[in-house]
Write a protein that holds these residues in place. Structure first.
Motif: not given
Length: 883
Positions: A364-366, A463-466, A503-505, A507-515
């Motif tokens: 999990t990236h910040p 690089p790990d985010f879409s 932004t969504t990772t 990988d299979v975990f799909k961690h998200k950030c919202f702006y």
């Protein structure tokens, strides 16, 4: 059936993999990628095998093919090398006359070439075959390798028979094949034997075949006979490669899901199933030797199953499940392992993948603005792996690390759970990266009434985010969604926009950030260039000039087309020779612009004038009348017409802008087109002369005005004619001949042979209305045959007002009048006596009216009728009607 003749060599590919180690430990690289070894042929992967002596990994295509280049981007570190070519045996047609089926036929691989042609087959097995006759194709069923010695089972696509072939990767030696008398099922190769299984009835046999150090197949004096084994379905044969007094052979029975161990001596005098040597591997698809622990005399086995991999301890019969939660991949496919590093191909796939079984990582990236909140979670079955973080002094068993700052974190892990194999330790480098500000926008202003504004999110992406961008406009238009880009073009200005970013990772975990970011987009207003310009002096001049009155180089970039012209520091363009100049004023740092297009005038070139000037010469209709010259007016051209005497004629301009030079007499003229300069009213760049001739028709005239017969012979008296020439004849053949009294005739000539001697007045006219007047046409005969108008009326008098055409009179004779009188008298005589008196009276009246026609000599009161001409005929003068 095998041919005794030299076999045609056709090749397929084996790929060699060199795994990278540092300090004896495997580096865990990017396992999310796969690659295709057979790019051109689209061949599927048939076997993935490991050489137990060299620890190298090989991939073999399911069908034979030709050597080709492969995708070498899998790891980026020379992950594999291309192995030497492996020759393929040649099949014989079903109707071949070859009789030997067991004699090996050596085929030199280095000198052979193959000619391959496409085949057609409805079989799914051959759908991927690229070329060649069907008889030359087979499927690679099983393959094995030991110290570079490759042995494989091939199954012919035509007859379904199997064969065993061998090849030494270390040398380009001859290729050998063994007989195909058995339906071979599986095989393994070691330092001495090729171990092959086959069935006869329900009995399975294991046949040892000596390969003499991978040099040749030993057939003669072969002391080894096939041995019966208590196996139902020999899916795989695995030879224990350790040399000792006792050696082991393993056969995987896929029907019973057991791995059966056999003990044999080097001489094969003893061969038996090992007591307690059956290892239950449940629903295993494939079995591979993982590691032999020589110190503990124990063997470990890696087994592939549908849901993942399982590691077995042969001695304790314990197992460790190396599956991953939520993993739906079907691993029931060819694979090979080098420690934990596992290479596999999905069923029926042409792609090779890598994995470390049983372990994965959730990173999990910040989010931006939350530095120091990174997290790493190790996902593995409990107590399967031993772990150690290199940045921590003491060992930790915790599978989760939180509140991590940006940086690299290196994890060491190896198998525990009773395996305890630190020699196969893996080092995993995990990076924590906080993304750069995803809300930073590079704004390009819009233009007035034009959708040219741009929002560009230019900061580098993690690089790990879409990234997903959704743009909302205050005017309520439908939102614009971007998933593959970060540029919003075509925006109108003078309004507010909102962009939501997710932004969504990957990988299979799909961690998200919202702006979310709000931005006002202004309009740029650009002044249109105000231009003053000077035209070219002449067509070949280069003295045009442009001046930008509102020149503002500090605010605008000025772009001139054609690009050969430069703008001076005061906004001037000099030495212009082109006729169109475009100046674009573009606001600095933006896209808005205004364009000024300037059409520079140039006087026409002499060549152009000569091509365009097409004067029209209008001849006078009659001899001596006036003609004219017309020419279309042209801008920048003065026309001057000069006759042969040097006199200059002035034109008039009609309604259709045509110059007319009228009242011209027949003469030679020069029409000069004078090209006006732009620098003065009477200054010219040159002129183009046009030499013109104004011709007139020839005068209408007759051959002679004195028509005379030289004697009184009939031939001469009948050939007195008047012939006309000149002018413009009607239909090119005749004129109008008219006496002054109005008598008319048409023809090329006029026959006057029967006209009374005298002087006549004659007009001759043509098709243009031109008239030649002759008042002295004299007709004369010799005195002895001369004819006079005894009525005393001159031929030019008022009564003779018709003429005869061609001299052949068609007037009515006096005989006609006599017939009229006879008719009258007959009527009178035919009436009875009572009417005699009345008839007498009528006769007197008729005689008074017609009687003068019967007189042989005219008297003064016998006047000729109008529209007649006096003609001498039959010794008498007749007044003949018009003809």
């Amino acid at each position: 059936m095998w041919s005794k003749n030299k076999s045609q060599l056709i090749f397929f590919i084996i790929f060699l993999y060199n795994i990278i180690f540092i300090n004896g430990n495997l580096i865990d690289t990017d396992y999310s990628r796969s690659f295709k070894p057979f790019l051109e042929t689209k061949n599927k992967i048939g076997n993935v095998i490991k050489d137990p002596k060299t620890e190298q990994i090989y991939v073999i295509g399911e069908y034979q093919t030709q050597p080709e280049e492969a995708d070498k981007t899998f790891s980026g570190n020379d992950f594999y090398t291309l192995a030497p070519k492996i020759p393929i045996p040649n099949f014989v047609n079903e109707n071949s006359t070859a009789t030997s089926t067991k004699t090996p036929t050596p085929t030199p691989s280095s000198k052979s070439k193959s000619t391959i042609k496409p085949i057609n087959s409805s079989s799914s097995e051959t759908d991927e075959l690229i070329s060649g006759s069907k008889k030359n194709y087979f499927k690679v069923v099983k393959a094995s390798i030991y110290d570079g010695c490759v042995a494989y089972i091939g199954k012919g696509l035509q007859d379904g028979n199997t064969f065993i072939a061998m090849y030494n990767l270390k040398s380009v030696s001859d290729y050998f094949q063994v007989d195909s008398s058995h339906n071979y099922l599986s095989l393994s190769v070691d330092d001495t034997f090729i171990w092959a299984t086959y069935k006869e009835g329900n009995q399975v046999y294991l046949k040892p075949i000596v390969h003499d150090g991978c040099k040749k197949i030993v057939h003669k004096n072969d002391p080894y006979v096939p041995m019966k084994v208590n196996i139902t379905n020999p899916e795989a044969v695995i030879s224990q490669p350790i040399t000792s007094s006792s050696r082991f052979i393993y056969i995987y029975d896929s029907a019973a899901h057991v791995l059966v161990k056999f003990t044999h001596s080097s001489s094969l005098q003893e061969f038996e199933e090992t007591e307690g040597g059956r290892l239950n591997v449940l629903d295993a698809c494939s079995v591979r030797l993982y590691r032999y622990d020589q110190e503990k005399r124990n063997t470990y086995w890696m087994v592939s199953k549908k849901d993942g991999f399982t590691l077995y301890n042969e001695r304790s019969e314990k197992s460790i499940s190396l599956t991953k939660d939520g993993d739906t991949t079907d691993y029931c496919a060819p694979f090979a392992t080098k420690g934990l590093d596992t290479f596999y191909a999905l069923p029926g796939s042409d792609e090779l993948s890598r994995t470390i079984p049983g372990i994965s990582f959730e990173v999990t990236h910040p989010c931006y603005g939350d530095k120091g909140t990174g997290e790493i979670k190790i996902l593995a079955p409990p107590d399967v792996f031993q772990i150690k973080w290199e940045d921590q002094l003491s060992a930790s068993k915790s599978l989760i690390r939180k509140n991590l700052s940006d940086g690299d974190y290196i994890l060491q892990y190896w198998l525990g759970g009773g395996i305890d194999d630190p020699t196969n330790m893996v080092r995993k480098n995990i990076s924590i990266i906080t993304p750069e500000n995803p809300m930073f926008i590079n704004v390009t202003h819009a233009c007035v009434n034009a959708a040219q504004g741009v929002f560009n999110f230019t900061n580098p992406k993690h690089p790990d985010f879409s990234y997903e961008y959704i743009l909302y406009s205050e005017d309520g238009k439908k939102p614009v969604i971007l998933k593959d880009g970060s540029v919003f073009p075509g925006l109108y200005g003078d309004r507010n926009y909102t962009v939501n970013i997710t932004t969504t990772t990957k990988d299979v975990f799909k961690h998200k950030c919202f702006y979310s970011v709000k931005e006002f987009l202004p309009n740029d207003k650009v002044e249109k260039p105000i231009i003053e310009y000077t035209n070219l002096t002449c067509a070949d001049s280069k003295d045009g000039r442009i001046k930008i009155i509102n020149f503002k180089p500090e605010k605008y970039n000025y772009i001139v087309t054609p690009t050969k012209y430069n703008i001076t520091s005061d906004g001037t363009i000099e030495n212009i020779s082109d006729l169109n100049i475009v100046i674009k004023a573009e606001i600095k740092g933006g896209v808005c612009s205004q364009i000024a297009s300037i059409d520079i005038y140039s006087p026409p070139a002499a060549k152009v004038v000569k091509e365009k000037v097409k004067p029209k010469v209008i001849k006078p209709p009659c001899y001596g009348s006036k003609g004219s010259i017309k020419v279309a007016s042209m801008d920048g051209i003065d026309f001057e017409l000069t006759d042969s005497s040097g006199r200059v004629h002035q034109p008039i301009v009609n309604k259709i802008k045509t110059l007319e030079f009228n009242g011209l007499t027949a003469d030679k003229y020069i029409l000069e087109a004078k090209i006006k300069s732009t620098r003065g009213e009477r200054m010219y760049c040159g002129s183009v002369p046009n030499n013109l001739t104004l011709a007139q028709p020839k005068r209408i005239q007759i051959t002679d005005t004195f028509i005379e017969s030289i004697d009184c012979t009939r031939a001469n008296l009948a050939n007195m004619t008047i012939t006309a020439t000149g002018g413009t004849q009607y239909n090119g053949s005749y004129y109008d001949f008219t006496l002054s009294t109005g008598a008319l005739s048409h023809g090329h000539y006029l026959n006057v042979s029967y006209w009374v001697d005298g002087i006549y007045s004659l007009n001759i006219s043509d098709s243009k209305g031109c008239v030649a007047v002759y008042n002295n046409i004299t007709i004369k005969r010799p005195s002895k045959c001369q004819v006079h108008n005894i009525n005393g009326i001159h031929p030019q008098g008022p009564n003779p007002n018709s003429i005869q055409n061609g001299g052949n009179g068609n007037g009515k004779s006096k005989k006609d009048d006599k017939n009229k009188l006879g008719l009258i008298l007959g009527l009178c005589l035919g009436i009875g006596i009572p009417f005699i008196i009345l008839a007498t009276v009528l006769t007197v009246v008729l005689v008074k009216k017609f009687g003068h026609r019967f007189a042989r000599t005219p008297s003064m009161r016998n006047q000729p009728r109008p529209n007649t001409v006096p003609v001498f005929m039959g010794g008498k003068i007749h007044n003949i009607d018009n003809f």
